[in-house]
Scaffold this active site. Structure first.
Site, PDB file in Angstrom:
ATOM      1  N   ASN A  71       0.825  -1.210   0.000  1.00 16.22           N
ATOM      2  CA  ASN A  71       0.000   0.000   0.000  1.00 16.22           C
ATOM      3  C   ASN A  71       0.862   1.265   0.000  1.00 16.22           C
ATOM      4  O   ASN A  71       0.469   2.293  -0.537  1.00 16.22           O
ATOM      5  CB  ASN A  71      -0.915   0.013   1.229  1.00 16.22           C
ATOM      6  CG  ASN A  71      -1.892  -1.150   1.225  1.00 16.22           C
ATOM      7  OD1 ASN A  71      -2.175  -1.735   0.185  1.00 16.22           O
ATOM      8  ND2 ASN A  71      -2.418  -1.489   2.394  1.00 16.22           N
ATOM      9  N   GLU A 172      -2.483  -3.663  -5.507  1.00 17.25           N
ATOM     10  CA  GLU A 172      -3.882  -3.805  -5.045  1.00 17.25           C
ATOM     11  C   GLU A 172      -4.743  -2.621  -5.473  1.00 17.25           C
ATOM     12  O   GLU A 172      -5.437  -2.017  -4.642  1.00 17.25           O
ATOM     13  CB  GLU A 172      -3.915  -3.991  -3.521  1.00 17.25           C
ATOM     14  CG  GLU A 172      -3.253  -5.278  -3.087  1.00 17.25           C
ATOM     15  CD  GLU A 172      -3.410  -5.612  -1.602  1.00 17.25           C
ATOM     16  OE1 GLU A 172      -3.878  -4.775  -0.815  1.00 17.25           O
ATOM     17  OE2 GLU A 172      -3.037  -6.760  -1.236  1.00 17.25           O
ATOM     18  N   GLU A 291       1.820 -11.717  -2.564  1.00 18.69           N
ATOM     19  CA  GLU A 291       1.590 -11.485  -1.128  1.00 18.69           C
ATOM     20  C   GLU A 291       0.807 -12.674  -0.597  1.00 18.69           C
ATOM     21  O   GLU A 291      -0.339 -12.899  -1.005  1.00 18.69           O
ATOM     22  CB  GLU A 291       0.795 -10.201  -0.867  1.00 18.69           C
ATOM     23  CG  GLU A 291       1.622  -8.949  -0.977  1.00 18.69           C
ATOM     24  CD  GLU A 291       0.905  -7.699  -0.488  1.00 18.69           C
ATOM     25  OE1 GLU A 291       0.171  -7.780   0.518  1.00 18.69           O
ATOM     26  OE2 GLU A 291       1.078  -6.653  -1.133  1.00 18.69           O
TER      27      GLU A 291
HETATM   28  O1  AHR Z   1       1.559  -6.780   3.432  1.00 21.21           O
HETATM   29  C1  AHR Z   1       0.773  -5.839   4.084  1.00 21.21           C
HETATM   30  C2  AHR Z   1      -0.227  -5.155   3.155  1.00 21.21           C
HETATM   31  O2  AHR Z   1      -1.178  -6.096   2.733  1.00 21.21           O
HETATM   32  C3  AHR Z   1       0.323  -4.609   1.864  1.00 21.21           C
HETATM   33  O3  AHR Z   1       0.824  -3.325   2.003  1.00 21.21           O
HETATM   34  C4  AHR Z   1      -0.875  -4.600   0.972  1.00 21.21           C
HETATM   35  O4  AHR Z   1      -0.546  -4.740  -0.374  1.00 21.21           O
HETATM   36  C5  AHR Z   1      -1.742  -5.718   1.492  1.00 21.21           C
HETATM   37  O5  AHR Z   1      -3.051  -5.340   1.669  1.00 21.21           O
END
Ligand code: AHR
Length: 493
Positions: A71, A172, A291
């Site tokens: 994020n 995202e 992720e």
């Molecule tokens: O990994 C933590 C957060 O999770 C990241 O910043 C984001 O991409 C996801 O929502």
């Protein structure tokens, strides 16, 4: 209970792309400041990187690390983290409501990556920014030419290009929490145009477009189709993200989560192939599960953290033994889908939902999830084999017929086979029979297990070895303890 795995070294899934054992460092919490970087720490090197963390990351042999977000990247100006440190601006990080000092940026991170022996998977900001900044950072990082950004890098002391091959087109961007999130159509257009200019600057790079933020997003499926239809010719991978947890304390259900990951992967691969067929092209889009992890323990404590401070202790999940079993079974699923998943990042690496924890100004320790990640990264390189497994199953409200035994087998091509196995039963041992087809003869020479009587046992700085792998005596019977992670190593006779 009894279970049987049949292995045939000619029945392969795929050569494993080692990047499936990747990880992630975001400018978030104490991942960077107090994690990989702490100039005042007693183990700090000449650039301020913590030596203890560096050695531990080396031990994991992490092949690629995603950076700088997450994020965070959707509000980040990459130029802020370059050049003379004393001139770098302190900025608001709106994503994590923290203060970013910019002491570490791409100049330092690429140096850290070199020192730990890993590659970088670099994300560009498609939130507050777009194609212009993306093309400039590719020039800064990758070109050896007499132009503004390439010269800036040289002025900043880096004569040779960083050579970053893999890039993410934002993060995202379907999520309402994302800074400047976009509709599928708007993201597809922005990603497509950004991809074009980035590849014009450096045709050698590979690009990952954003897929859905998780499998339960309302636009899951249609988002992927829209993005793939628009960007297919310009991208190489589409991303998947998903975090798992046990908030209801239902361990059998929690241990079945890798089946849901499997379904997620197969669904996205199916969408890629549908668009491939529509386009009547030979090009296959593969998957970047960039992720994944367990993330839920820190949810409540994070609500109490003071906003707008430097390196607040955010997302500091303390993992227990059952989390390690889930991480192990998720790794098994990634290996078994290595024909389509070419990149995967355990999110994240240090302090933030991480296998490695540090105390700022103090020591460090390995969390429970460190061990299955270490095992898979070290012994999971080679060719993934299709195993034929028979064992009993159980049902959860979400998933019927969850096999008690989940496993993957990797052939290193040098006469060694490694079987990774999780016994999901909470009370029964598995007596395991491993059968090699075609008269092949392999001998088990090492069996390690991760086991603890208490599913909620944790490691800490004071008790770093509460949960750690142990050797099991090799006999002619293979026993997998209830709720255990196992690594079985075989050598060809
Ligand atoms: O990994 C933590 C957060 O999770 C990241 O910043 C984001 O991409 C996801 O929502």
């Amino acid at each position: 209970m009894k279970a049987k795995i049949t292995i045939n070294t000619e029945k392969t899934i795929s050569q494993i792309d080692e990047r499936i054992y990747g990880s992630f460092i975001e400018h978030l919490g104490r991942a960077v400041y107090g994690g990989i970087y702490e100039p005042s720490h007693e183990t700090a090197d000449d650039m301020g990187f913590r030596g203890d963390v560096l050695e531990c990351v080396k031990k994991l042999n992490v092949p690629i690390v995603r950076y700088p977000g997450g994020n965070f990247v959707s509000g980040y100006n990459w130029e802020d983290g370059t050049g003379k440190k004393e001139l770098r601006p302190k900025k608001l990080d709106l994503a994590w409501q923290s203060i970013e000092t910019n002491e570490v940026g791409i100049d330092e991170f690429q140096e850290w990556a070199k020192r730990v022996g890993t590659e970088i998977m670099m994300a560009v900001n498609l939130g507050t920014r777009g194609p212009d900044e993306a093309r400039n950072i590719v020039e800064y990082c990758n070109l050896d030419i007499d132009t503004y950004y390439a010269n800036k890098r040289k002025e900043n002391g880096f004569e040779k290009p960083f050579g970053i091959k893999l890039w993410c087109l934002g993060n995202e961007m379907d999520g309402p929490w994302q800074i400047c999130c976009l509709s599928a159509e708007d993201y597809a257009k922005k990603a497509c145009e950004t991809a074009k200019v980035m590849k014009l600057v450096d045709p050698g790079i590979e690009l990952v477009a954003c897929g859905s933020s998780h499998i339960y997003m309302p636009t899951f499926g249609t988002w992927e189709e829209t993005v793939l239809r628009k960007c297919y010719e310009h991208i190489d991978y589409i991303s998947l993200h998903n975090y798992y947890g046990n908030p209801d304390n239902d361990t059998p259900k929690y241990l079945s989560q890798s089946e849901s990951m499997d379904r997620f992967i197969k669904t996205v691969a199916g969408i890629c192939d549908k668009v491939k067929a529509e386009k009547n092209t030979d090009k296959t889009i593969n998957l970047s599960f960039d992720e994944w992890n367990v993330w839920f323990h820190s949810a409540e404590q994070d609500k109490k953290i003071e906003k707008y401070t430097v390196a607040p202790p955010l997302l500091e999940d303390i993992y227990n033994f059952e989390d390690a079993l889930v991480v192990g079974s998720l790794l098994i699923t990634l290996i078994n889908n290595s024909d389509r998943v070419k990149i995967a990042c355990l999110a994240q690496l240090v302090n933030v939902i991480a296998p490695i924890m540090t105390r700022t100004g103090g020591g460090m320790w390995a969390q429970t999830i460190f061990y299955p990640y270490l095992d898979a990264s070290i012994y999971g390189r080679g060719t993934a084999l299709k195993t034929d497994t028979s064992c009993e199953t159980y049902n959860t409200a979400e998933i019927p017929e969850v096999p008690y035994l989940t496993n993957a087998c990797v052939n290193d091509g040098d006469g060694n086979l490694t079987v990774f196995a999780v016994n999901r039963s909470l009370d029964e041992e598995i007596q395991l029979d491993i059968d090699f087809e075609k008269g092949e003869k392999y001998t088990l020479y090492e069996h390690t297990q991760l086991f603890h009587n208490d599913l909620k046992a944790e490691n800490s700085e004071e008790k770093p070895d509460e949960v750690k792998p142990e050797n099991v005596a090799v006999t002619d019977r293979i026993t997998l303890l209830p709720h255990s992670w196992n690594v079985l190593k075989f050598k060809k006779d």
